[in-house]
Every structure is written in structure tokens, then in C-alpha cells.
Scaffold this active site. Sequence first.
Site, PDB file in Angstrom:
ATOM      1  N   SER A  34       0.897  -9.929  -0.818  1.00 63.85           N
ATOM      2  CA  SER A  34       0.669  -8.479  -0.809  1.00 63.85           C
ATOM      3  C   SER A  34       0.893  -7.807   0.537  1.00 63.85           C
ATOM      4  O   SER A  34       1.075  -6.593   0.595  1.00 63.85           O
ATOM      5  CB  SER A  34      -0.743  -8.170  -1.307  1.00 63.85           C
TER       6      SER A  34
ATOM      7  N   LYS B  10       0.801  -1.227   0.000  1.00 65.52           N
ATOM      8  CA  LYS B  10       0.000   0.000   0.000  1.00 65.52           C
ATOM      9  C   LYS B  10       0.837   1.283   0.000  1.00 65.52           C
ATOM     10  O   LYS B  10       0.381   2.325  -0.466  1.00 65.52           O
ATOM     11  CB  LYS B  10      -0.931   0.010   1.207  1.00 65.52           C
TER      12      LYS B  10
END
Length: 401
Positions: A303, A51
Amino acid sequence: MLDINKIYEARERIKDVIVETPFSYAPYLSEISSSRVYLKKENLQVTGAFKIRGAYNKIASLTEAQKGCGVIAASAGNHAQGVALSASKFNIRAVIVMPESTPLTKIDGVKYYGAEVILAGANYDEAYAYALSYGEKNSLTFVHPFEDEEVMAGQGTLALDIIDSCNDLDAIVIPVGGGGLIAGMSTAIKSINPNIEVIGVSAKGAPAFKNSYELKKPVDSLSVRTIADGIAVRDTSEITLKYALENVDDIISVDDEEIASAILSLLEKQKLVVEGAGAASVAAMLHNKLEHLKGKKVALVLSGGNMDVTLLSVIIEKGLLKSGRKMKVTVTLVDKPGSLMRFTEILKDLNANIVHIAYDRTSISLDYGDANVTVHMETKGEEHQQEIKDVLKNEGYLRDY
């Protein structure tokens, strides 16, 4: 318009902030899948997730006037830390609105980077609505976690890193929640090599994006429920869906049991702590959702790694029970001296290591003079557990099992 040039520009902006995470061959996954599997370990990224790429690119793209006013975001997870850290790099104000039920560890993680935290709303949607209103009143720029082309461009830089590491991949498998990551990555991938298959993996308990992809129009979920909170998105973004429909070859789903087993496998086989969303791609590979990739060269994106330790302990405990390395047995004993010792002597002779004993003599289902004993023990697999059950049945401790 999101395109490959915007993604290359993003890469230049973020290069001094992110770290180059490992891209490594995974022998165990390769063996069981009959593929050549590589892991992109974005769980080792700054703030523990991808992110930061999108958040930093968005904030770096703001005008000086916008930076002077500051930014705001709604998040209880990885996006919150990405925005907070990015804002700190520019010495600008950052406000993060989090649901009132957000754990203290996540709040402290955001405050560590210097952001202000506002607790508002019972869930993400209420926090999101509050953040939009608060930001408008205070001239703060809202940094959306995925529905923003600068954010998507930042996430797309992850694809550039993967292709730089291995330029002859057959497929790249990407977790999907709101779609920002797969929108950015698929745009980059198909621009560089249209022959690389792009596959998204969503959580079965958060089906909005997968359903929208299949119907080719945005449809929202009434609710979401999954341990993969990083991809637990209720509503579908028209923007990210548009790019997915253009560039993604397929989206599949995995359930919480499959995600949990992937988390445990990564911990044991790869020595990696990966959160539920980050493990979705591995879950798909472990549970035969990608059989058409046998013999192919495949990259799985991990991720994020910001795993809640309480949930991790539950996953480990359940995993040990399922794999035959832990066992729980309840027997009824005559409540007199020596009964428990005789029972535990049998377990000792069977090489079962007792880790916990609970003794109950007050249950209304018991006859007077009896006691229920529940034993938690470490065992050596299913055959060992069967041996224990057989012996206990022969000794009269177990009737049926």
C-alpha cells in the site's frame, strides 16, 4: 452509499492523476508459500502510496464553493501528501495539521506540494481535534483519511486495477488501519466477483479494527505501538467497519518482527522499498498466516513506500544480525601491546571482516590491566559464526556462548 457505481465514477475522476502501478508475479513468495503470488506495487504510486486515490476523488467531488474555501486534513503521513497534491491540481488552498513531533522530512514533503502546514498537538488525535476546530472557523472542508465515502470510493479503484490485471484471483490481501482501503476495495471486489476472498492484515500493536471486526461492533484501543505507522490507528470507524463486516472474509494480524522481516525481504528479493504498513500483507504470507491459500492465486497489496530511512537502517542492521551476516563479540584482553593484534589475526584467519571495534579499559567490572574489546564483523551465516565462536572459545577468549 458506497457501491460499485461510485467506485467506477471515482476511477474516471482520478485517471489523469494517478499512475498505473505494476502488478507483478513474485517468484520467491510463490515458492515459499506454495501459492501463485502477485504484488500490486502501490508503493510506486504518485506520492508513494494509495492515499492519493481517495484524497483526489474527495476534492474533485467538492462543489465550486467548497473548493473556493479550501480543504484541511490532519495527518503526518501519506494522507497529508495526497491531500496536498490533490489540492494543488485544483489550485485551491490546503492546510495540513501535523503533530508537533513530525519529522522535518515529512513537513517538507507536504510543503513541496504547496500546502500550508500547522504543527499542533503532541499526537495525531490532538492534531485531528485542532484541524476540525480550525477548519470550522475558517470554512475549510475537512478531508478525512478514511471515514468518508468519496475517499473510500477512491481507494476502491485499486481493486478495479487489480482485477483488470488478473481476473481469476482466488484472494486479495489488504493492509488494514482505519479501514478506508479495505472498505473501498472489498466493496468493489465482492460486487465484481463474490468468490474472491478478501483478507485484511492489521498490526498487532494496533488491534482496534481487528477486534471490532471480530466483535462486530466498534471498539477502540487505549494506545497503539507499531513500526507500521500507516496502519497505527487507535479508534475504529463505524462506517468503514460496516463495509468490512459486509464484504471482508477475515482479518489477521502480524507483529513488528514479522513486518520488519517482510520489509527486508521485499528489499532483498523484490528490490522494493516498502513501508511497514505496505509490507503487512507480505508479512502475513512470509510467516504462514495464509496457509489456507496454498495452491491458490493471490494478490498482495503493497500500500505504500514512504519508509523512514532511519527506521530502515535499523531494520537492515537487525536483519543482518538475525540472518548470520553480522555478528558482535565482546572479549576481555590483557591491556598490553600485541593483545589486540593477536585477537584480530585470529578473526582474519577465520575470514571474518571487522567493521567496527570498541575498546574499553575503564569498566568497573574489569580487573586492572584488562580491557573489554567489542568487535562488529561481517560473517557468512550461522555455520561461519559457530566456527568463529568455537575457535575463540578454544583460544580462551570466550567462556560461554
